[in-house]
Scaffold this active site. Structure first.
Site, mmCIF file in Angstrom:
data_model
loop_
_atom_site.group_PDB
_atom_site.id
_atom_site.type_symbol
_atom_site.label_atom_id
_atom_site.label_comp_id
_atom_site.label_asym_id
_atom_site.label_seq_id
_atom_site.Cartn_x
_atom_site.Cartn_y
_atom_site.Cartn_z
ATOM 1 N N ASN A 20 0.869 -1.183 0.000
ATOM 2 C CA ASN A 20 0.000 0.000 0.000
ATOM 3 C C ASN A 20 0.903 1.229 0.000
ATOM 4 O O ASN A 20 1.484 1.570 1.025
ATOM 5 C CB ASN A 20 -0.896 -0.026 1.246
ATOM 6 N N TRP A 21 1.027 1.838 -1.175
ATOM 7 C CA TRP A 21 1.963 2.963 -1.299
ATOM 8 C C TRP A 21 1.439 4.229 -0.630
ATOM 9 O O TRP A 21 2.175 5.203 -0.503
ATOM 10 C CB TRP A 21 2.232 3.266 -2.782
ATOM 11 N N LYS A 22 0.169 4.258 -0.309
ATOM 12 C CA LYS A 22 -0.461 5.463 0.255
ATOM 13 C C LYS A 22 -0.179 6.656 -0.680
ATOM 14 O O LYS A 22 -0.164 6.465 -1.898
ATOM 15 C CB LYS A 22 0.014 5.683 1.691
ATOM 16 N N GLY A 61 3.138 -1.053 4.200
ATOM 17 C CA GLY A 61 3.162 0.378 3.889
ATOM 18 C C GLY A 61 4.576 0.821 3.553
ATOM 19 O O GLY A 61 5.069 0.618 2.437
ATOM 20 N N GLY A 62 5.260 1.393 4.524
ATOM 21 C CA GLY A 62 6.592 1.978 4.311
ATOM 22 C C GLY A 62 7.563 1.071 3.572
ATOM 23 O O GLY A 62 8.259 1.512 2.651
ATOM 24 N N GLU A 96 -4.952 -4.769 10.648
ATOM 25 C CA GLU A 96 -3.948 -3.720 10.833
ATOM 26 C C GLU A 96 -4.229 -2.989 12.143
ATOM 27 O O GLU A 96 -5.042 -2.045 12.156
ATOM 28 C CB GLU A 96 -4.011 -2.719 9.669
ATOM 29 N N SER A 102 3.804 -1.736 10.318
ATOM 30 C CA SER A 102 5.263 -1.741 10.526
ATOM 31 C C SER A 102 5.900 -3.093 10.214
ATOM 32 O O SER A 102 6.864 -3.501 10.863
ATOM 33 C CB SER A 102 5.607 -1.300 11.950
ATOM 34 N N GLU A 106 -6.739 4.763 7.959
ATOM 35 C CA GLU A 106 -6.548 6.174 7.603
ATOM 36 C C GLU A 106 -7.809 6.740 6.943
ATOM 37 O O GLU A 106 -8.148 7.908 7.124
ATOM 38 C CB GLU A 106 -5.307 6.321 6.705
ATOM 39 N N GLY A 166 2.730 2.636 10.739
ATOM 40 C CA GLY A 166 3.658 3.747 10.562
ATOM 41 C C GLY A 166 4.360 4.179 11.844
ATOM 42 O O GLY A 166 4.976 5.237 11.900
ATOM 43 N N HIS A 190 -9.430 1.110 5.177
ATOM 44 C CA HIS A 190 -8.146 1.345 5.840
ATOM 45 C C HIS A 190 -8.364 2.315 7.008
ATOM 46 O O HIS A 190 -9.186 3.237 6.906
ATOM 47 C CB HIS A 190 -7.138 1.922 4.839
HETATM 48 P P1 13P Z 1 3.268 0.624 7.585
HETATM 49 O O1 13P Z 1 3.804 -0.691 7.065
HETATM 50 O O2 13P Z 1 3.974 1.815 7.054
HETATM 51 O O3 13P Z 1 3.141 0.609 9.077
HETATM 52 O O4 13P Z 1 1.760 0.748 7.030
HETATM 53 C C1 13P Z 1 0.904 -0.328 7.129
HETATM 54 C C2 13P Z 1 -0.337 -0.031 6.389
HETATM 55 O O5 13P Z 1 -1.085 0.848 6.767
HETATM 56 C C3 13P Z 1 -0.618 -0.805 5.173
HETATM 57 O O6 13P Z 1 -1.915 -0.587 4.716
#
Ligand code: 13P
Length: 251
Positions: A9-11, A232-233, A167, A211, A97, A173, A95
């Site tokens: 998930n590149w956000k 994510g990251g 999640e 994470s 967010e 994050g 998600h």
């Molecule tokens: P991180 O891996 O950056 O914590 O993000 C996880 C995430 O929200 C994937 O959708």
């Protein structure tokens, strides 16, 4: 057998050239070795056209969200119909967010899930508790409520197209990961919940997200009910992401 999955998930990250290069690198890696692990990336909407033009055989495309209607006067939104045109097969929905920063309710997420399923787009449905909810020992209750609203009453043929991503909000994050035991405990709970509403609980993939990176993935992926990761990251650079694919394949 459940599918092994690594989804990125590149956000709201990476330029279009950076995103295209990243997918080219992953595709190149996958073309050299046949893997069981399914690899999915979820770029920004703006990147989908260029990435779809690569005609990848191995890397599958996901969106990070979509509107609950097929079309209409919804300025600034993206319809599942348009996503189909762009070669998208999956859509991340619910998600944390989106829930927290954009006020998406369980009911809205349900409407999006139904619309995606009607368009043959596979939802990756996110669930997870906040730190406060975990401290109050409400994490099972919260996840059950989220999934119940998302899924209860859907037809079995629809449910089997869904993927779940657990999640925990406190791990997204933050650098803080759920322990492998915490992840396994919740994934097993989710699988039991799925068993209470359909016959596909043993085949629906449940991903862990929060994470997740090469240094901690092995312990998480080796848990019985963890089928993969929503990353994510660590999905933003090819070395880490390919390492995660490799670790998922081995476990
Ligand atoms: P991180 O891996 O950056 O914590 O993000 C996880 C995430 O929200 C994937 O959708």
């Amino acid at each position: 057998m459940r599918e092994k999955i690594i989804a990125g998930n590149w956000k709201m990250n990476l330029s279009i050239p950076e995103g295209v290069k990243l997918v080219e690198d992953i595709e190149h890696y996958l073309a050299k070795r046949p893997l069981q692990t399914k690899v999915i990336v979820a770029p920004s909407f703006t990147h989908l056209y260029s990435i779809n033009q690569l005609n990848c055989l191995h890397v599958k495309l996901s969106a990070q969200n979509c509107h609950e209607s097929k079309k209409g006067a919804f300025t600034g939104e993206i319809s599942p119909l348009i996503l189909q045109d762009l070669g998208v097969q999956y859509v991340i929905l619910g998600h944390s967010e989106r829930r927290e920063l954009f006020g998406e309710s369980d009911a809205l997420i349900r409407a999006k899930i139904e619309q995606c399923l009607s368009m043959k787009l596979k939802p990756i449905i996110c669930c997870g508790e906040s730190l406060e909810e975990r401290r109050k020992n409400k994490h099972f209750e919260v996840v059950k409520e989220q999934l119940n609203t998302a899924l209860y009453g859907l037809q079995e043929k629809s449910l089997k197209e869904c993927m779940i991503a657990y999640e925990p909000v406190w791990a997204i994050g933050t650098g803080e990961t759920a322990s492998p035991e915490q992840a396994q405990e919740m994934h097993a709970y989710i699988r039991r919940f799925l068993g209470s509403i359909c016959h596909y609980n043993e085949t629906i993939s449940i991903l862990y997200g929060g994470s997740c990176k090469p240094s901690n993935a092995q312990a998480i992926f080796s848990q019985k009910d963890v089928d993969g990761g929503l990353i994510g990251g660590a999905s933003l650079n090819s070395e880490d992401f390919i390492e995660l694919i490799h670790l998922r394949e081995l476990m």
